[in-house]
Design an enzyme around this catalytic site. Structure first.
Site, PDB file in Angstrom:
ATOM      1  N   LYS A   1      18.800 -31.293  -3.959  1.00 21.52           N
ATOM      2  CA  LYS A   1      18.952 -32.652  -4.489  1.00 21.52           C
ATOM      3  C   LYS A   1      19.870 -32.539  -5.716  1.00 21.52           C
ATOM      4  O   LYS A   1      19.512 -32.922  -6.833  1.00 21.52           O
ATOM      5  CB  LYS A   1      17.555 -33.219  -4.822  1.00 21.52           C
ATOM      6  CG  LYS A   1      17.525 -34.675  -5.233  1.00 21.52           C
ATOM      7  CD  LYS A   1      17.864 -35.655  -4.122  1.00 21.52           C
ATOM      8  CE  LYS A   1      17.970 -37.068  -4.686  1.00 21.52           C
ATOM      9  NZ  LYS A   1      18.510 -38.040  -3.717  1.00 21.52           N
TER      10      LYS A   1
ATOM     11  N   ASP B   1      17.229 -36.058   0.959  1.00 25.64           N
ATOM     12  CA  ASP B   1      16.947 -37.382   1.535  1.00 25.64           C
ATOM     13  C   ASP B   1      17.796 -37.600   2.795  1.00 25.64           C
ATOM     14  O   ASP B   1      17.297 -38.021   3.844  1.00 25.64           O
ATOM     15  CB  ASP B   1      17.154 -38.503   0.495  1.00 25.64           C
ATOM     16  CG  ASP B   1      18.482 -38.413  -0.247  1.00 25.64           C
ATOM     17  OD1 ASP B   1      19.187 -37.383  -0.107  1.00 25.64           O
ATOM     18  OD2 ASP B   1      18.822 -39.374  -0.968  1.00 25.64           O
TER      19      ASP B   1
ATOM     20  N   ASP C   1       7.168 -30.143   8.324  1.00 27.58           N
ATOM     21  CA  ASP C   1       6.240 -31.079   8.986  1.00 27.58           C
ATOM     22  C   ASP C   1       7.037 -32.135   9.752  1.00 27.58           C
ATOM     23  O   ASP C   1       6.696 -32.497  10.878  1.00 27.58           O
ATOM     24  CB  ASP C   1       5.331 -31.785   7.960  1.00 27.58           C
ATOM     25  CG  ASP C   1       3.972 -31.103   7.823  1.00 27.58           C
ATOM     26  OD1 ASP C   1       3.926 -29.862   7.976  1.00 27.58           O
ATOM     27  OD2 ASP C   1       2.974 -31.803   7.557  1.00 27.58           O
TER      28      ASP C   1
HETATM   29  C1  IPM Z   1       1.986 -25.439   4.519  1.00 32.54           C
HETATM   30  C2  IPM Z   1       0.836 -26.171   3.907  1.00 32.54           C
HETATM   31  C3  IPM Z   1       0.527 -25.556   2.547  1.00 32.54           C
HETATM   32  C4  IPM Z   1       1.743 -25.726   1.672  1.00 32.54           C
HETATM   33  C5  IPM Z   1      -0.734 -26.104   1.860  1.00 32.54           C
HETATM   34  C6  IPM Z   1      -1.956 -25.990   2.724  1.00 32.54           C
HETATM   35  C7  IPM Z   1      -0.953 -25.475   0.516  1.00 32.54           C
HETATM   36  O1  IPM Z   1       1.111 -27.522   3.820  1.00 32.54           O
HETATM   37  O2  IPM Z   1       1.886 -24.205   4.696  1.00 32.54           O
HETATM   38  O3  IPM Z   1       2.992 -26.076   4.855  1.00 32.54           O
HETATM   39  O4  IPM Z   1       1.912 -26.792   1.063  1.00 32.54           O
HETATM   40  O5  IPM Z   1       2.530 -24.788   1.588  1.00 32.54           O
HETATM   41 MG    MG Z   2       2.911 -28.075   4.798  1.00 33.05          MG
END
Ligand code: IPM
Ligand code: MG
Length: 364
Positions: free
Chosen positions: A189, A221, A249
């Site tokens: 960023k 972003d 994610d």
């Molecule tokens: C991940 C998880 C962890 C992180 C959490 C559980 C601390 O979200 O491994 O992606 O944020 O690294």
């Molecule tokens: Mg995570």
């Protein structure tokens, strides 16, 4: 080949999914005459309840004394009101930091068979094969000072990186890019944050050592948007800790389920392997969890800690075969127009194990 593996199954679905991964690693060891030993220790919520701390000293000692650590997941709703340093997640952050691995590899691969599970159109996700390299020991997760000052009603965290911290993770990412499609996207960023400007400068410095790798920089972003619009354009994606947490994610949407994603953390004293998914307390203990992320993390153990590439590929191929044959776990069957058989966690593990056995029997 001798390998000492510590299993820290943790909370929620952690024990179920790591069990399946371990069973497959045992099978691989038996078939190839390898000496793999497994021990178990507590981490996260289970450790808070039994030992009063999310990372008991004997867990840490056993981890440091092993060749690889396979972690399930940590976290549970009953711990949500605890301060960050006392939560299950803190056990994970402590073990990451103690083991010292700074390069967290998170492959996001779109299996053709699972395209129907993604809300994205098949022509967008077809052929996606991204390797995220998430810096794991710096940034907001570990930067000091950090505090919630309740009297002042104010809280702060610090996003901090040194040049050397960026350079070492960038080198890992460039080396991986050399072995893949020779394209690296660094995400920051830098239009707002000084720490990102340093990040970008350090990445460019390393880029000069790898003239065969094409480099581009993206703002986080914009990147979150490009990942949904044109994910096929990316090969190795290098980014800092929090951005990597978020983007990986997001990228699970491409693969159809977060349950599919494995990870390997390299560069420290002992490599740490964990599925990207969380502890999913709502489905824990019901046989509903997808063990494939944990099983694919087992393949990464074979590749990165044991040098058993053929065996690693056998696990990855077995996962693909089982999906091709139409077997699904519930998370992979939310859309199931063809009425594919939906398996429990252990049934899915057994299918992959059988297939690994067949594949390795042929190759021996
Ligand atoms: C991940 C998880 C962890 C992180 C959490 C559980 C601390 O979200 O491994 O992606 O944020 O690294
Ligand atoms: Mg995570």
């Amino acid at each position: 080949m001798k390998l000492k593996i510590l299993v820290t199954a943790g909370d929620g679905i952690g024990p179920e999914v790591t069990n399946e991964s371990v069973a497959i690693l045992r099978e691989v060891a038996a078939l190839g005459g390898h000496d793999f030993t497994f021990s178990e220790r507590r981490i996260g919520g289970v450790a808070i309840v039994k030992d009063g701390t999310p990372l008991p000293a004997d867990t840490l000692a056993a981890a440091l004394d092993s060749d690889a650590v396979l972690l399930g997941a940590v976290g549970g709703n009953e711990f949500n009101s605890l301060p960050p340093g006392k939560r299950p997640e803190s056990g994970l952050l402590q073990i990451r930091s103690a083991l010292g691995g700074f390069a967290n590899l998170r492959p996001a691969f779109a299996f053709k068979e699972l395209a129907v599970n993604s809300p994205l159109r098949p022509e967008i996700i077809d052929g996606v094969d991204i390797l995220f390299v998430r810096e794991l020991l710096g940034g907001l997760y570990f930067g000091q000072p950090r505090e919630w000052n309740r009297e002042a009603n104010e809280a702060w965290n610090t996003m901090r990186y040194t040049r050397d911290e960026v350079v070492r993770v960038a080198r890992v990412a460039f080396q991986l890019a050399q072995k893949r499609r020779k394209k690296l996207t660094s995400v920051d960023k830098a239009n707002v944050l000084e720490v990102s400007q340093l990040w970008r400068a350090a990445v460019n410095e390393v880029a000069a050592e790898f003239p065969d790798v094409a480099v581009e920089h993206q703002y986080v972003d914009a990147m979150s948007m490009h990942l949904m619009n044109r994910p096929r354009d990316f090969d190795v994606v290098l980014t800092e800790n929090l951005f990597g947490d978020i983007l990986t994610d997001e990228s699970s949407v491409i693969t159809g389920s977060l349950g599919m994603l494995p990870s390997a953390t390299l560069g420290g004293k002992v490599n740490l392997y964990e599925p990207v998914h969380g502890s999913a307390p709502d489905i824990a203990g019901k046989g509903l969890a997808n063990p494939l992320g944990a099983i694919l993390s087992g393949a990464l153990i074979l590749r990165h800690s044991a040098g058993l590439e053929t065996e690693a590929v056998a696990i990855e191929t077995a996962v693909r075969r089982v999906l091709e044959q139409g077997f699904r776990t519930p998370d992979l069957a939310r859309a199931n127009p063809q009425g594919f058989p939906v398996l429990s966690t252990t049934e899915m593990g057994a299918k992959v194990r059988e297939t690994v056995k067949q594949l390795l029997a042929v190759s021996c």
